[in-house]
Design a protein around this motif. Sequence first.
Motif, short mmCIF file in Angstrom:
data_model
loop_
_atom_site.label_atom_id
_atom_site.label_comp_id
_atom_site.label_asym_id
_atom_site.label_seq_id
_atom_site.Cartn_x
_atom_site.Cartn_y
_atom_site.Cartn_z
N UNK A 295 -10.57 27.07 6.25
CA UNK A 295 -10.32 28.51 6.24
C UNK A 295 -10.39 29.09 7.64
N UNK A 296 -11.13 28.41 8.51
CA UNK A 296 -11.31 28.90 9.87
C UNK A 296 -12.26 30.07 9.96
N UNK A 297 -13.39 29.96 9.25
CA UNK A 297 -14.34 31.08 9.22
C UNK A 297 -15.72 30.59 8.84
N UNK A 298 -16.71 31.41 9.20
CA UNK A 298 -18.05 31.21 8.69
C UNK A 298 -18.13 31.79 7.28
N UNK A 299 -18.96 31.17 6.44
CA UNK A 299 -19.08 31.58 5.05
C UNK A 299 -20.53 31.83 4.68
N UNK A 300 -20.72 32.79 3.79
CA UNK A 300 -22.02 33.02 3.15
C UNK A 300 -21.85 32.84 1.65
N UNK A 336 -15.80 35.82 8.84
CA UNK A 336 -15.10 35.79 10.12
C UNK A 336 -15.50 34.58 10.94
N UNK A 337 -14.78 34.35 12.03
CA UNK A 337 -15.05 33.21 12.89
C UNK A 337 -15.78 33.65 14.15
N UNK A 338 -16.19 32.68 14.96
CA UNK A 338 -16.83 33.00 16.22
C UNK A 338 -18.27 33.44 16.05
N UNK A 339 -18.90 33.87 17.16
CA UNK A 339 -20.32 34.26 17.13
C UNK A 339 -20.61 35.40 16.15
N UNK A 340 -19.72 36.40 16.09
CA UNK A 340 -19.97 37.52 15.18
C UNK A 340 -19.88 37.08 13.72
N UNK A 342 -20.51 34.10 12.63
CA UNK A 342 -21.70 33.29 12.36
C UNK A 342 -22.91 34.18 12.11
N UNK A 343 -23.07 35.21 12.95
CA UNK A 343 -24.19 36.12 12.79
C UNK A 343 -24.11 36.85 11.45
N UNK A 344 -22.90 37.26 11.08
CA UNK A 344 -22.72 37.96 9.80
C UNK A 344 -23.05 37.05 8.62
N UNK A 345 -22.64 35.78 8.71
CA UNK A 345 -22.90 34.83 7.63
C UNK A 345 -24.40 34.60 7.45
N UNK A 346 -25.11 34.45 8.58
CA UNK A 346 -26.56 34.26 8.49
C UNK A 346 -27.24 35.52 7.96
N UNK A 347 -26.78 36.69 8.42
CA UNK A 347 -27.39 37.94 7.97
C UNK A 347 -27.16 38.19 6.50
N UNK A 348 -25.94 37.94 6.03
CA UNK A 348 -25.62 38.14 4.61
C UNK A 348 -26.40 37.18 3.74
N UNK A 349 -26.51 35.92 4.18
CA UNK A 349 -27.26 34.92 3.40
C UNK A 349 -28.72 35.32 3.29
N UNK A 350 -29.31 35.77 4.41
CA UNK A 350 -30.71 36.17 4.40
C UNK A 350 -30.91 37.41 3.53
N UNK A 351 -29.98 38.35 3.64
CA UNK A 351 -30.08 39.57 2.84
C UNK A 351 -30.01 39.30 1.36
N UNK A 352 -29.11 38.39 0.96
CA UNK A 352 -28.99 38.05 -0.45
C UNK A 352 -30.25 37.36 -0.97
N UNK A 353 -30.80 36.47 -0.16
CA UNK A 353 -32.02 35.76 -0.57
C UNK A 353 -33.19 36.73 -0.72
N UNK A 354 -33.28 37.68 0.20
CA UNK A 354 -34.36 38.68 0.14
C UNK A 354 -34.20 39.57 -1.08
N UNK A 355 -32.96 40.01 -1.33
CA UNK A 355 -32.71 40.87 -2.48
C UNK A 355 -33.01 40.15 -3.79
N UNK A 356 -32.61 38.87 -3.87
CA UNK A 356 -32.86 38.10 -5.09
C UNK A 356 -34.35 37.97 -5.34
N UNK A 357 -35.13 37.71 -4.28
CA UNK A 357 -36.57 37.58 -4.43
C UNK A 357 -37.21 38.91 -4.84
#
Length: 468
Positions: A295-300, A336-340, A342-357
Motif C-alpha cells: 500500500x505504501x503506508x504506515x498502518x494502525x 500515510x507514509x514517511x515520518x508523519x 509512522x507517528x500517526x500510526x503509533x499514536x492511533x494504535x496507542x490511543x485505541x489501546x488506551x480507550x479499550x482499556x
Amino acid sequence: MAQAKKTAAKTSTSAVTAPRKASVRKAPAQKSTAAKKASSAKVAKKAPAPKPSAKGSAAKPSRTYDLTVFGATGFTGRLVAKYLAGHAPADMRIALAGRDRGRVEQIRDEIGGRAHDFGIVTANVKDDASLAAMAADTTALITTVGPYASYGLPVVAACAEAGTHYCDLTGEVLFMRDSIDRYDDIARASGARIVHSCGFDSIPSDLGVLALQLAATADDPKAELGDTRLVVTGAKGGVSGGTIASGLGELERAGSDATAARVLADPYSLSPDRGAEPTPGDAADPKGPVHDDAVGAWLAPFLMGPINSRVVRRSNALGDYSYGRGFRYQEYVATGDGPLGRLSAFGLSAGMATAAAALGLDPVRSLAAKILPDPGEGPGEEARAQGRFSIVLHTRTKQGVPYRAKVAAQGDPGYAATAMMLATTGMTLATGTDLPDVAGVLTPATGIGEPLITALKRAGMTLEAARV
C-alpha cells in the motif's frame, strides 16, 4: 422506553458459550410455529395479490410481502426505507414495520413517492406472536432494531421458524454467537438464510475477500489465499449512536462474564467448528502499527477489525475452507507514509489501546454513554451524502501469485452507504435469483455471495479484484 429496553435486554440475553467442536448447540424448543402465531399480528394496507416466489426463496407463494423493513421509524430504518422507495424493483411488494402503527405511517408519508404503496405491519420485540406473524407474511426481512443483543434474538427466532430470509447490520460478536448457537439448526430445517452484518460491518470485508478468491480461482481453480490484509485507505463519516451502544454493551457483558470475554478475544469465535480451525491460525487481533509496502503506508489496527475479521473467518469455514487452510486475515487503517505517517500510526494504535482499556471500566462506560451519540441520532442529509470510504485488500496465493481488490462507495459509511448495502442485501434475498443452495446462520459471502457483489455494483459500489 427505558423500561422497555430494560425488559427486552433481560429476556433476550443469555450466557455465551465458547465455540466448540459441534457445529451448533441444539436450539431450544419453540413455543409454537410461525403459522400458528400469524393470526395475532396487526397487518394493514395489504399489497397486491401474491405471486409465486422466486427461485431460491424459502417463502411460500401465499406470503403478502416480498420484503419487510422492521424498525422503519429508527434513523437507519428510515434511510433504508427511503432507499427502497427510490431503488426497489417496481413489482417488489414492500412493507414497513414497527411497534407504533401511527408512527410507521407517518414515516411512510414523509418519504412519499412510491413509499405510499408500502404496506404497514405492527410488530414489537416484546410480542412473540406479532414477530411470528410479521415473519410468516414476508419472503425476506431487514431489521434495524438494535442493539441486537437486546432486541435481535426474538426476530431471528421468528424468521428461522418461518423460513424467512433475514438480514441486519449488527457488529455484535456475542449476539452473532448466540444466534448461531440457538437458531442455526432451526434455520437450516426451515430453509431460512439468517445473514448478519450487512452494512459497513462487514460487507466490504466479507465480499472483498470473496472477490479476491473469485479472481484467484478464475485464473487457477486450485488457488488458495494466504496472508490477506484489508486496509482502509480513506473514509469520511461519523460513528453511529447504535454502533456505540452496541460496543458498550458488548464490553459491559464481557466485564461480568469470563466466557463472553474469551469469545470476544478469540479470532475464531464465530467458527462453526472451533476445533477444526488451523493451528497455529490467526493470532490475536493486531495491536500495533506496521508498514505495508504493498500500500505504501504506515498502518494502525482498524477499529472494526475485531468484528469484520471474525465474520470473514466464519465465511472461510462455512465454505469448507474455500479460501484455504493457510488463509490468514487482518484489518488496518492507513495513516500515510514517511515520518508523519509512522507517528500517526503509533499514536492511533496507542490511543485505541488506551480507550479499550478505559472502556473496560464501568465508570468510564457510563460516562461514555452519556456524552457519545445516542442510538437513533445521525448526521443530516448533506453530511451523509458527502461521506465516503475506500478500501484496498491484498493477498498472495499459496502458489505465490499476488491479487488486489478495491471496495469503495459514496456516502457516509455508517449511514448512507450502510443503508444502501443493507437495502440491497434485503432485495437480493427477496428476489432469490441465483442464490446458493444454503440455509442457516450465514454471512454475506456464504448466504448470498456473488449475486450480492453484482447487485452492489449495480447500485454504484466499487467491488473488484484482479491479479497484480
